[in-house]
Design a protein around this motif. Structure first.
Motif, mmCIF file in Angstrom:
data_model
loop_
_atom_site.group_PDB
_atom_site.id
_atom_site.type_symbol
_atom_site.label_atom_id
_atom_site.label_comp_id
_atom_site.label_asym_id
_atom_site.label_seq_id
_atom_site.Cartn_x
_atom_site.Cartn_y
_atom_site.Cartn_z
ATOM 1 N N GLN A 1 0.873 -1.168 0.000
ATOM 2 C CA GLN A 1 0.000 0.000 0.000
ATOM 3 C C GLN A 1 0.911 1.218 0.000
ATOM 4 O O GLN A 1 1.918 1.233 0.696
ATOM 5 C CB GLN A 1 -0.875 -0.028 1.255
ATOM 6 N N ASP A 2 0.585 2.197 -0.805
ATOM 7 C CA ASP A 2 1.488 3.343 -0.935
ATOM 8 C C ASP A 2 0.828 4.592 -0.372
ATOM 9 O O ASP A 2 0.907 5.657 -0.938
ATOM 10 C CB ASP A 2 1.867 3.534 -2.407
ATOM 11 N N ASP A 3 0.138 4.434 0.720
ATOM 12 C CA ASP A 3 -0.602 5.552 1.284
ATOM 13 C C ASP A 3 -0.880 5.208 2.748
ATOM 14 O O ASP A 3 -0.733 4.060 3.158
ATOM 15 C CB ASP A 3 -1.918 5.724 0.518
ATOM 16 N N VAL A 4 -1.243 6.206 3.536
ATOM 17 C CA VAL A 4 -1.602 5.951 4.928
ATOM 18 C C VAL A 4 -2.986 6.524 5.148
ATOM 19 O O VAL A 4 -3.266 7.641 4.714
ATOM 20 C CB VAL A 4 -0.586 6.615 5.880
ATOM 21 N N PHE A 5 -3.850 5.756 5.810
ATOM 22 C CA PHE A 5 -5.202 6.250 6.067
ATOM 23 C C PHE A 5 -5.355 6.615 7.531
ATOM 24 O O PHE A 5 -4.623 6.129 8.388
ATOM 25 C CB PHE A 5 -6.234 5.203 5.655
ATOM 26 N N LEU A 6 -6.349 7.452 7.784
ATOM 27 C CA LEU A 6 -6.530 7.996 9.129
ATOM 28 C C LEU A 6 -6.694 6.877 10.156
ATOM 29 O O LEU A 6 -6.110 6.929 11.234
ATOM 30 C CB LEU A 6 -7.752 8.924 9.127
ATOM 31 N N ASP A 7 -7.463 5.830 9.803
ATOM 32 C CA ASP A 7 -7.716 4.751 10.761
ATOM 33 C C ASP A 7 -6.423 4.047 11.167
ATOM 34 O O ASP A 7 -6.334 3.482 12.245
ATOM 35 C CB ASP A 7 -8.643 3.700 10.140
ATOM 36 N N GLN A 8 -5.457 4.070 10.255
ATOM 37 C CA GLN A 8 -4.221 3.344 10.541
ATOM 38 C C GLN A 8 -3.256 4.142 11.408
ATOM 39 O O GLN A 8 -2.274 3.595 11.896
ATOM 40 C CB GLN A 8 -3.531 2.986 9.219
ATOM 41 N N HIS B 1 -3.953 5.445 14.243
ATOM 42 C CA HIS B 1 -4.264 5.361 15.670
ATOM 43 C C HIS B 1 -3.095 4.772 16.446
ATOM 44 O O HIS B 1 -2.461 3.807 16.013
ATOM 45 C CB HIS B 1 -5.503 4.485 15.895
ATOM 46 N N GLU B 2 -2.836 5.377 17.582
ATOM 47 C CA GLU B 2 -1.804 4.893 18.508
ATOM 48 C C GLU B 2 -0.412 4.875 17.894
ATOM 49 O O GLU B 2 0.443 4.112 18.317
ATOM 50 C CB GLU B 2 -2.155 3.495 19.028
ATOM 51 N N ILE C 1 -4.630 14.216 16.454
ATOM 52 C CA ILE C 1 -5.417 13.587 17.518
ATOM 53 C C ILE C 1 -5.450 12.078 17.324
ATOM 54 O O ILE C 1 -5.311 11.297 18.271
ATOM 55 C CB ILE C 1 -6.842 14.184 17.525
ATOM 56 N N ALA C 2 -5.588 11.656 16.057
ATOM 57 C CA ALA C 2 -5.623 10.217 15.792
ATOM 58 C C ALA C 2 -4.337 9.547 16.262
ATOM 59 O O ALA C 2 -4.349 8.431 16.768
ATOM 60 C CB ALA C 2 -5.825 9.968 14.306
ATOM 61 N N MET C 3 -3.207 10.254 16.142
ATOM 62 C CA MET C 3 -1.935 9.637 16.503
ATOM 63 C C MET C 3 -1.787 9.468 18.010
ATOM 64 O O MET C 3 -1.156 8.537 18.474
ATOM 65 C CB MET C 3 -0.775 10.491 15.984
ATOM 66 N N ALA D 1 -5.879 -3.062 9.414
ATOM 67 C CA ALA D 1 -4.497 -3.213 8.934
ATOM 68 C C ALA D 1 -3.688 -2.042 9.457
ATOM 69 O O ALA D 1 -3.896 -0.908 9.053
ATOM 70 C CB ALA D 1 -4.468 -3.235 7.411
ATOM 71 N N SER D 2 -2.823 -2.306 10.403
ATOM 72 C CA SER D 2 -2.172 -1.191 11.077
ATOM 73 C C SER D 2 -0.854 -0.855 10.385
ATOM 74 O O SER D 2 -0.400 -1.572 9.503
ATOM 75 C CB SER D 2 -1.924 -1.532 12.541
#
Lengths: 207, 528
Positions: free
Chosen positions: B397-404, B406-407, B473-475, B485-486
């Motif tokens: 995957q060549d991108d990062v999504f907001l859900d991923q 987290h933490e 905030i997500a981070m 998928a983290s």
């Protein structure tokens, strides 16, 4: 009506008609041929403007080399059905196309007429005073002829001339990079097809 | 004809072949030599013709980085050398003779000018190339695609970026514009197995070709009116007819402007930006988002400050202000709910185009240096953010999504802190480079009497904090969703560490001690 004006009218009418037909034609091969006709009328118009260099370049490079390339691309890379009848991808594409063309033409013509550059059917463009250094008396002479063009190309325009070399290098590299991958893919595809054919033969033999 | 040739020789046309030329163009010359070296080493390194063999990725990137560092040093050398010259810190190259306003004598109008404005952009482009190529190696190794040709293409694009900022002639500008974009079209489609890559490459190519068409048509109309493509001639022509500028000339300027606005991704010519930024391989996106923006804004600023000052404001400035406002608005609104980090940065790039355009239209003498400061701040923040995305992206995957995200704070605290600083700088948080960039740009716009627009821009940058902080905030605060998928924080390679230290460090240094750069940028003021 003198001969020059007559020639201009003929060239202008043939040129516009071939341009319109090039867009309207559904057959891509015909489109390319109409474009060749259009380019050839442009050659004539450049001659009428006393720009022999431009005319020759237009003839050799555009009407000659580039159009042949176009024809090759159409012949080689389009499926036979598409080659005969090109279907527009977007519905009512021609409506938007016509609208935009008419808008653009309106703006250009209004500006030409309001600028007072069109006097009794004659169009005055450019200002000879500023046009060229060195041959300010006869600016057309300088750019229209290969010698004048050469002098400028190796003095004032030396840098864009060099950049053109780099640009061609970039285009070459890019083409190699794109085509190399396509070719290896094509070979794999071919190998796959061969395997399938062999399997089919083997099955038939077993049966 | 011979007479004309003689007179040109006597007039000093062939001064163009002066020795000092090579020194003045040092960064460009060094990078050109590096391109040739890369290609020749690649060619002679092959035992058999074919895709196997040739230069290794590692060697190619080493040569690229070394030559770019050399170009950087060369630029710094030229920077100091310019001040020692007897005829001032601005060196015109490739002169052409034009009649002066009185028409009684001839003036020299250079086709290319080496000044501090040009050199500063060269410095920025060198930094971008170094950081991008440092991050290509891990990326390419992970993708298992062998593409050493990428490095010459990267350098060719960088040469175009440098040349376009020094150009004072529309032909040179056009050729440099093509030189900077052509390699990018190829680089976008780097991974031919990836459909998004292909789509991005094709979209960028078609849009770019379209934009070039507009540019050339406009330049032809300008040539028809002014009889020359030199900025000085165009400026004189406009100044002479200040009250009633020819409509054909105006259309020409408008079409050239449309061509440039396409490249800048300014609303309403922005439709390609999100798809291309998201589809391209992330290091290429980083290069594209920063390098192209720097070069095109520098070129546009030079055109605005050196061609248009005589033109009535309502003929060009109002349109540009409208485009700037629309860019801020559209960029920020569409960024609000993006889940993909690359798309978020693409829309925020559109918003940044708006802020930068505001600085450009102000047209004050210092607006050139203000735009450069903003560009420097934006470049470091954007480069760093894209590189972090490259590093964090999960396999395949060549991108990062907001859900991923987290933490992320628990998994990779250093990366989380870096990303936070870079995103805050993009929003314009005090003590970062982004804050002072916005400050100087808005100050120039305010001085030019655009106070209501500046207030609009301030409101917009307040809105932009919403979407930057959403990722922050997500981070830190949101617990990870089980089964998602983290991210896959790998060991950070040395190149990444160096780039992160550079980008984050420069962002903070420019934020805390902006006078370091602002002092140097005083030299880069343009305009007569």
């Amino acid at each position: 009506m003198d001969g020059q004006l007559l020639a201009w009218w003929v060239l202008a009418i043939v040129g516009s008609l071939s341009a319109v037909m090039m867009v309207l034609s559904r057959n891509p091969v015909h489109s390319v041929l109409y474009l060749v006709a259009n380019f050839l009328t442009l050659v004539g118009i450049y001659f009428l403007l006393s720009a022999p260099m431009m005319a020759v370049v237009q003839f050799v490079v555009y009407a000659g080399a580039i159009m042949i390339l176009f024809l090759f691309v159409v012949m080689f890379f389009m499926s036979p059905e598409a080659r005969r009848w090109l279907r527009p991808e977007i519905k009512s594409q021609w409506v938007f196309g016509t609208l935009l063309t008419v808008m653009m033409l309106t703006v250009v013509y209004i500006s030409l007429f309001t600028s007072g550059r069109v006097n009794q059917g004659e169009l005055e463009m450019g200002r000879p005073t500023i046009a060229m250094a060195g041959a300010a008396e006869n600016p057309r002479e300088e750019l229209g002829h290969p010698a004048g063009l050469g002098v400028r190309m190796f003095s004032y325009h030396a840098l864009p001339f060099e950049i053109a070399g780099l640009l061609l290098l970039a285009a070459l590299l890019g083409a190699v990079l794109v085509a190399r991958d396509e070719r290896s893919e094509g070979r794999q595809h071919l190998a796959h097809e061969f395997e399938k054919a062999e399997e089919a033969v083997a099955e038939e033999v077993q049966a | 004809m011979i007479l004309a040739l003689q007179s040109t020789l006597e007039a000093g046309h062939l001064q163009a072949l002066d020795r000092s030329l090579m020194i003045a163009l040092a960064p460009v010359v060094i990078l050109t030599i590096a391109v040739l070296v890369l290609l020749l080493v690649d060619y002679f390194g092959r035992k058999h013709p074919g895709p196997q063999g040739g230069i290794s990725l590692q060697n190619a990137s080493t040569i690229t980085i070394a030559s770019t560092v050399l170009a950087l040093l060369g630029t710094l050398g030229t920077w100091g050398w310019l001040n020692t010259l007897p005829n001032g810190p601005s060196q015109g190259l490739f002169p052409s003779m034009i009649p002066s306003a009185s028409a009684a004598r001839w003036d020299f109008a250079p086709a290319f000018v080496v000044d501090h404005f040009f050199l500063f952009v060269c410095l920025l482009v060198c930094v971008v190339v170094i950081i991008t190529s440092l991050n290509f190696i891990p990326f390419l190794q992970r993708k298992e695609r062998y593409h050493a040709e990428l490095f010459p293409l990267l350098l060719l694009s960088a040469i175009g970026m440098m040349l376009i900022t020094g150009s004072r002639d529309l032909i040179t500008t056009f050729m440099s514009l093509e030189l900077l974009s052509l390699p990018l079209y190829v680089m976008c489609g780097l991974n031919d197995k990836n459909r998004l890559n292909k789509e991005s490459s094709l979209k960028y190519f078609l849009m770019g070709a379209f934009a070039s068409g507009f540019f050339v048509f406009g330049a032809a109309l300008i040539y028809g009116m002014a009889g020359h493509l030199n900025y000085t001639v165009i400026q004189n022509m406009i100044a002479e007819t200040a009250q009633s500028v020819d409509p054909v000339m105006l259309i020409g300027i408008g079409l050239v402007g449309v061509g440039i606005a396409f490249k800048l991704g300014m609303v309403p010519f922005h439709a390609w930006v999100p798809d291309v930024y998201q589809g391209a391989p992330t290091p290429v996106t980083a290069f594209m988002a920063t390098g192209v923006k720097v070069a095109m804004f520098a070129a546009a600023t030079r055109i605005v400050l050196e061609c248009l000052p005589g033109l009535q404001a309502e003929l060009w400035r109002d349109a540009l202000v409208l485009f700037a406002c629309l860019s801020m608005l559209v960029g920020n609104l569409f960024a609000l709910h993006q889940m993909s980090a690359k798309r978020l940065l693409a829309f925020s790039a559109i918003a940044h185009t708006g802020y930068l355009a505001l600085g450009m239209v102000s047209g004050t003498p210092a607006s050139g240096s203000a735009v450069l400061f903003y560009l420097a701040g934006y470049t470091f923040a954007s480069l760093g953010a894209f590189l972090l995305i490259t590093w964090m992206a999960p396999d395949g995957q060549d991108d990062v999504f907001l859900d991923q995200m987290h933490e992320l704070w628990q998994k990779a605290p250093k990366a989380a802190i870096c990303l936070t600083i870079l995103l805050l700088s993009m929003g314009g948080f005090p003590l970062t480079a982004g804050f002072f960039g916005k400050f100087v740009v808005f100050k120039e716009a305010w001085l030019a009497g655009l106070s209501s627009i500046v207030i609009f821009a301030l409101l917009n940058s307040a809105v932009s904090f919403y979407y930057y902080l959403r990722f922050v905030i997500a981070m830190y605060m949101t617990p990870a969703v089980p089964g998602e998928a983290s991210l896959n924080p790998r060991q950070m390679p040395g190149g990444y560490v160096f780039s992160m230290v550079m980008t984050v460090g420069l962002t903070i240094i420019l934020g805390v001690l902006p006078q370091l750069l602002l002092g140097a940028l005083d030299l880069t003021n343009l305009g007569s």
